[in-house]
Design a protein around this motif. Structure first.
Motif, PDB file in Angstrom:
ATOM      1  N   VAL A 170     104.271  80.673  34.085  1.00  0.00           N
ATOM      2  CA  VAL A 170     105.228  81.779  34.058  1.00  0.00           C
ATOM      3  C   VAL A 170     105.627  82.127  35.492  1.00  0.00           C
ATOM      4  CG1 VAL A 170     105.662  84.158  33.335  1.00  0.00           C
ATOM      5  CG2 VAL A 170     104.158  82.685  31.969  1.00  0.00           C
ATOM      6  N   LEU A 171     106.913  82.070  35.801  1.00  0.00           N
ATOM      7  CA  LEU A 171     107.387  82.430  37.133  1.00  0.00           C
ATOM      8  C   LEU A 171     107.309  83.939  37.317  1.00  0.00           C
ATOM      9  CD1 LEU A 171     110.615  80.199  37.368  1.00  0.00           C
ATOM     10  CD2 LEU A 171     108.300  79.646  38.141  1.00  0.00           C
ATOM     11  N   VAL A 172     106.832  84.378  38.482  1.00  0.00           N
ATOM     12  CA  VAL A 172     106.753  85.811  38.797  1.00  0.00           C
ATOM     13  C   VAL A 172     107.530  86.065  40.075  1.00  0.00           C
ATOM     14  CG1 VAL A 172     105.258  87.766  39.311  1.00  0.00           C
ATOM     15  CG2 VAL A 172     104.484  86.002  37.714  1.00  0.00           C
ATOM     16  N   MET A 173     108.566  86.894  39.980  1.00  0.00           N
ATOM     17  CA  MET A 173     109.386  87.247  41.132  1.00  0.00           C
ATOM     18  C   MET A 173     109.301  88.755  41.357  1.00  0.00           C
ATOM     19  SD  MET A 173     112.679  84.809  40.296  1.00  0.00           S
ATOM     20  CE  MET A 173     112.395  83.043  39.958  1.00  0.00           C
ATOM     21  N   ILE A 174     109.044  89.155  42.594  1.00  0.00           N
ATOM     22  CA  ILE A 174     108.904  90.570  42.936  1.00  0.00           C
ATOM     23  C   ILE A 174     109.833  90.878  44.106  1.00  0.00           C
ATOM     24  CG2 ILE A 174     107.325  92.407  43.621  1.00  0.00           C
ATOM     25  CD1 ILE A 174     105.018  90.705  42.546  1.00  0.00           C
ATOM     26  N   ASN A 175     110.771  91.794  43.886  1.00  0.00           N
ATOM     27  CA  ASN A 175     111.752  92.098  44.925  1.00  0.00           C
ATOM     28  C   ASN A 175     112.242  93.529  44.755  1.00  0.00           C
ATOM     29  OD1 ASN A 175     113.535  91.830  47.046  1.00  0.00           O
ATOM     30  ND2 ASN A 175     114.625  90.062  46.204  1.00  0.00           N
ATOM     31  N   SER A 176     112.579  94.163  45.865  1.00  0.00           N
ATOM     32  CA  SER A 176     113.093  95.538  45.824  1.00  0.00           C
ATOM     33  C   SER A 176     114.567  95.612  46.200  1.00  0.00           C
ATOM     34  CB  SER A 176     112.287  96.430  46.780  1.00  0.00           C
ATOM     35  OG  SER A 176     112.408  95.960  48.114  1.00  0.00           O
ATOM     36  N   VAL A 177     115.170  94.447  46.500  1.00  0.00           N
ATOM     37  CA  VAL A 177     116.597  94.400  46.861  1.00  0.00           C
ATOM     38  C   VAL A 177     117.246  93.224  46.133  1.00  0.00           C
ATOM     39  CG1 VAL A 177     116.216  95.430  49.125  1.00  0.00           C
ATOM     40  CG2 VAL A 177     116.173  92.943  48.890  1.00  0.00           C
ATOM     41  N   VAL A 178     118.577  93.165  46.179  1.00  0.00           N
ATOM     42  CA  VAL A 178     119.295  92.032  45.590  1.00  0.00           C
ATOM     43  C   VAL A 178     119.172  90.845  46.527  1.00  0.00           C
ATOM     44  CG1 VAL A 178     121.507  91.193  44.748  1.00  0.00           C
ATOM     45  CG2 VAL A 178     120.893  93.593  44.433  1.00  0.00           C
ATOM     46  N   ASN A 179     118.529  89.779  46.057  1.00  0.00           N
ATOM     47  CA  ASN A 179     118.222  88.621  46.902  1.00  0.00           C
ATOM     48  C   ASN A 179     117.486  89.081  48.160  1.00  0.00           C
ATOM     49  OD1 ASN A 179     119.173  86.497  45.269  1.00  0.00           O
ATOM     50  ND2 ASN A 179     121.275  86.933  45.867  1.00  0.00           N
ATOM     51  N   HIS A 180     118.153  89.008  49.332  1.00  0.00           N
ATOM     52  CA  HIS A 180     117.502  89.453  50.576  1.00  0.00           C
ATOM     53  C   HIS A 180     118.383  90.460  51.310  1.00  0.00           C
ATOM     54  CE1 HIS A 180     114.984  86.103  49.542  1.00  0.00           C
ATOM     55  NE2 HIS A 180     115.990  85.274  49.668  1.00  0.00           N
ATOM     56  N   ASN A 181     119.276  91.103  50.563  1.00  0.00           N
ATOM     57  CA  ASN A 181     120.199  92.067  51.145  1.00  0.00           C
ATOM     58  C   ASN A 181     119.573  93.460  51.135  1.00  0.00           C
ATOM     59  OD1 ASN A 181     122.299  93.745  51.898  1.00  0.00           O
ATOM     60  ND2 ASN A 181     123.820  92.747  50.589  1.00  0.00           N
ATOM     61  N   ASN A 182     119.044  93.875  52.264  1.00  0.00           N
ATOM     62  CA  ASN A 182     118.345  95.154  52.338  1.00  0.00           C
ATOM     63  C   ASN A 182     119.255  96.361  52.131  1.00  0.00           C
ATOM     64  OD1 ASN A 182     115.806  93.977  52.784  1.00  0.00           O
ATOM     65  ND2 ASN A 182     116.188  93.814  54.978  1.00  0.00           N
ATOM     66  N   ARG A 183     120.554  96.141  52.151  1.00  0.00           N
ATOM     67  CA  ARG A 183     121.484  97.243  51.890  1.00  0.00           C
ATOM     68  C   ARG A 183     121.685  97.471  50.400  1.00  0.00           C
ATOM     69  NH1 ARG A 183     126.408  96.334  56.305  1.00  0.00           N
ATOM     70  NH2 ARG A 183     125.130  96.565  58.200  1.00  0.00           N
ATOM     71  N   ARG A 184     121.289  96.503  49.600  1.00  0.00           N
ATOM     72  CA  ARG A 184     121.453  96.623  48.139  1.00  0.00           C
ATOM     73  C   ARG A 184     120.077  96.769  47.488  1.00  0.00           C
ATOM     74  NH1 ARG A 184     124.983  92.371  45.292  1.00  0.00           N
ATOM     75  NH2 ARG A 184     125.120  94.110  43.821  1.00  0.00           N
ATOM     76  N   LYS A 185     119.616  97.979  47.473  1.00  0.00           N
ATOM     77  CA  LYS A 185     118.276  98.255  46.956  1.00  0.00           C
ATOM     78  C   LYS A 185     118.299  98.398  45.435  1.00  0.00           C
ATOM     79  CE  LYS A 185     116.856 100.562  51.230  1.00  0.00           C
ATOM     80  NZ  LYS A 185     116.051  99.415  51.686  1.00  0.00           N
ATOM     81  N   ASN A 207     110.313  95.025  39.779  1.00  0.00           N
ATOM     82  CA  ASN A 207     111.035  95.807  40.782  1.00  0.00           C
ATOM     83  C   ASN A 207     110.063  96.188  41.890  1.00  0.00           C
ATOM     84  OD1 ASN A 207     112.509  97.635  42.293  1.00  0.00           O
ATOM     85  ND2 ASN A 207     113.415  98.657  40.520  1.00  0.00           N
ATOM     86  N   GLY A 208     110.241  95.571  43.045  1.00  0.00           N
ATOM     87  CA  GLY A 208     109.338  95.791  44.170  1.00  0.00           C
ATOM     88  C   GLY A 208     109.467  97.159  44.806  1.00  0.00           C
ATOM     89  N   ALA A 209     110.428  97.973  44.331  1.00  0.00           N
ATOM     90  CA  ALA A 209     110.537  99.343  44.837  1.00  0.00           C
ATOM     91  C   ALA A 209     109.374 100.192  44.326  1.00  0.00           C
ATOM     92  CB  ALA A 209     111.862  99.962  44.406  1.00  0.00           C
ATOM     93  N   ASP A 210     108.740  99.730  43.258  1.00  0.00           N
ATOM     94  CA  ASP A 210     107.573 100.424  42.718  1.00  0.00           C
ATOM     95  C   ASP A 210     106.377 100.171  43.632  1.00  0.00           C
ATOM     96  OD1 ASP A 210     106.357 102.059  40.905  1.00  0.00           O
ATOM     97  OD2 ASP A 210     106.552 100.702  39.201  1.00  0.00           O
ATOM     98  N   SER A 211     105.410 101.059  43.591  1.00  0.00           N
ATOM     99  CA  SER A 211     104.201 100.855  44.387  1.00  0.00           C
ATOM    100  C   SER A 211     103.442  99.650  43.849  1.00  0.00           C
ATOM    101  CB  SER A 211     103.315 102.098  44.328  1.00  0.00           C
ATOM    102  OG  SER A 211     102.799 102.272  43.017  1.00  0.00           O
TER     103      SER A 211
END
Length: 387
Positions: A170-185, A207-211
């Motif tokens: 199972v692939l697991v991806m964790i991110n808080s922005v769109v791709n690597h665009n830190n302006r698009r949270k 959603n990596g914005a979560d703790s």
């Protein structure tokens, strides 16, 4: 006015809303924004193109007479309160589509290799007990409770859990922005996680914005979704008391997977007090206080009000710790955002000239060949493509 375009105020507000931009923010960028909304004037083509780019919305949408209705491509398991909000943001939809593209590429690779389907997909049924479902997931992941307890802390347990999930296919991806665009949270109020179920290439996005403390429960929750064979987007957290049968079932399975209810009942010390129990049980099972609070509620030791109040305080504490922490390693973050298993497979395929470099860069969301070469070395290549 000559040289200006007529754009529906409905479409303008729709584009701003899905990009989560306020009138004040847009007025700073476009002084005539209020006049565009009132119909007194309109943007030039150049201004419209800038607005489209800012809102991450195709320019063609602005020529529609009214705002389109864009829907999620997967089932929506979020709470009723969340569903009352507007349509999905461009950030969420773009993240979903990026994950679908990665999943499609990865599935094609597995088909070429005649890979066997991961046993986790559809291994459980909604009618089964949380105890039985959680046990099935642990068995397939080969991640025992004793292995979890051997970890130094819940942070290590989280890393080992992600590794076990990926090793199970199972692939697991964790991110808080769109791709690597830190302006698009990514907005935590919009969603916490989603799963893209597939018989061959299931995928979990967190959603990596979560703790990180809360991410452990989200991963377990989405594992429950995959085990039911269901794709969907969730906003569930360990303190959620869901009215939806599927979500409440997944919450119970996630909680049982992380800390068995029998163990909580046997190890709870009534005379020690709530805070002391939360701390000790967290150390014992290597999970965050957020998960322990949920299990104490499930066991009947605290009521719903106490669960929500304590959970909110703990969540605020973890978010403060996160803000004071140091920035992470770029390449480690890049791999985490794209899944280690996916990234390694893609890099190896590109190095073996089976996948075009431009396709690899697009799937990884990067533009630099130097960055790609660093990933190649990370995964064992002697030299990169620039060598």
């Amino acid at each position: 006015m000559p040289g200006t375009l007529t754009v529906s105020a409905d479409v303008l507000r729709w584009a701003a809303r899905r990009a989560m931009l306020s009138d004040a923010q847009l007025t700073l960028r476009f002084r005539q924004w209020p006049q565009w909304l009132s119909g007194e004037s309109g943007p030039s083509l150049r201004q419209l193109e800038k607005l489209a780019k800012l809102c991450n919305t195709a320019t063609g949408y602005f020529f529609l007479p009214q705002a389109p209705v864009l829907k999620l491509p997967i089932a929506d398991f979020r709470s009723a309160q969340m569903l009352d909000d507007e349509e999905p943001s461009s950030a969420l939809l773009d993240t979903l589509h990026a994950c679908q593209n990665r999943q499609a590429w990865y599935k094609e690779q597995l088909l070429k290799e005649a890979a066997q389907p991961p046993p986790l997909v559809g291994c459980n049924r909604l009618e089964e007990s949380a105890l039985k479902s959680a046990a099935a997931i642990r068995r397939i992941l080969n991640f025992t409770l004793s292995q979890q307890q051997e970890c130094k802390g819940w942070e290590e347990a989280l890393r080992r859990l992600v590794k076990a999930v990926e090793e199970a296919g199972v692939l697991v991806m964790i991110n808080s922005v769109v791709n690597h665009n830190n302006r698009r949270k990514l907005d935590l109020q919009e969603f916490r996680a989603f799963s893209l179920c597939d018989k061959l290439a299931p995928l979990i996005f967190i959603n990596g914005a979560d703790s990180k403390a809360a991410q452990m429960f989200s991963i377990a929750h989405e594992l429950a979704h995959i085990s039911l064979g269901l794709s969907g987007i969730s906003d569930s957290s360990a303190d959620s008391l869901h009215e939806r049968k599927t979500e409440e079932h997944c919450n119970r399975v996630a909680a049982e997977f992380l800390v068995p209810i029998k163990d909580i009942k046997n190890n709870y010390l009534p005379r020690a007090g709530l805070d002391a129990n939360v701390a000790e049980l967290g150390r014992l099972y290597k999970v965050s206080s957020l998960v322990i609070l949920r299990r104490l509620f499930d066991a009947g030791f605290i009521d719903p009000k106490t669960l929500r109040e304590k959970y909110r305080l703990e969540q605020e504490r973890f978010q403060k710790l996160r803000k004071t922490g140091r920035g992470g390693d770029f390449y480690r973050s890049l791999i985490q955002r794209n899944s280690r298993r996916f990234t390694q497979t893609l890099v190896n395929s590109t190095m073996n000239e089976e996948t075009l470099l431009r396709d690899a860069l697009s799937l990884l969301g990067i533009k630099s060949l130097t960055t790609f070469d660093s990933l190649a070395v990370e995964f064992g290549a002697d030299d990169g493509l620039l060598a």
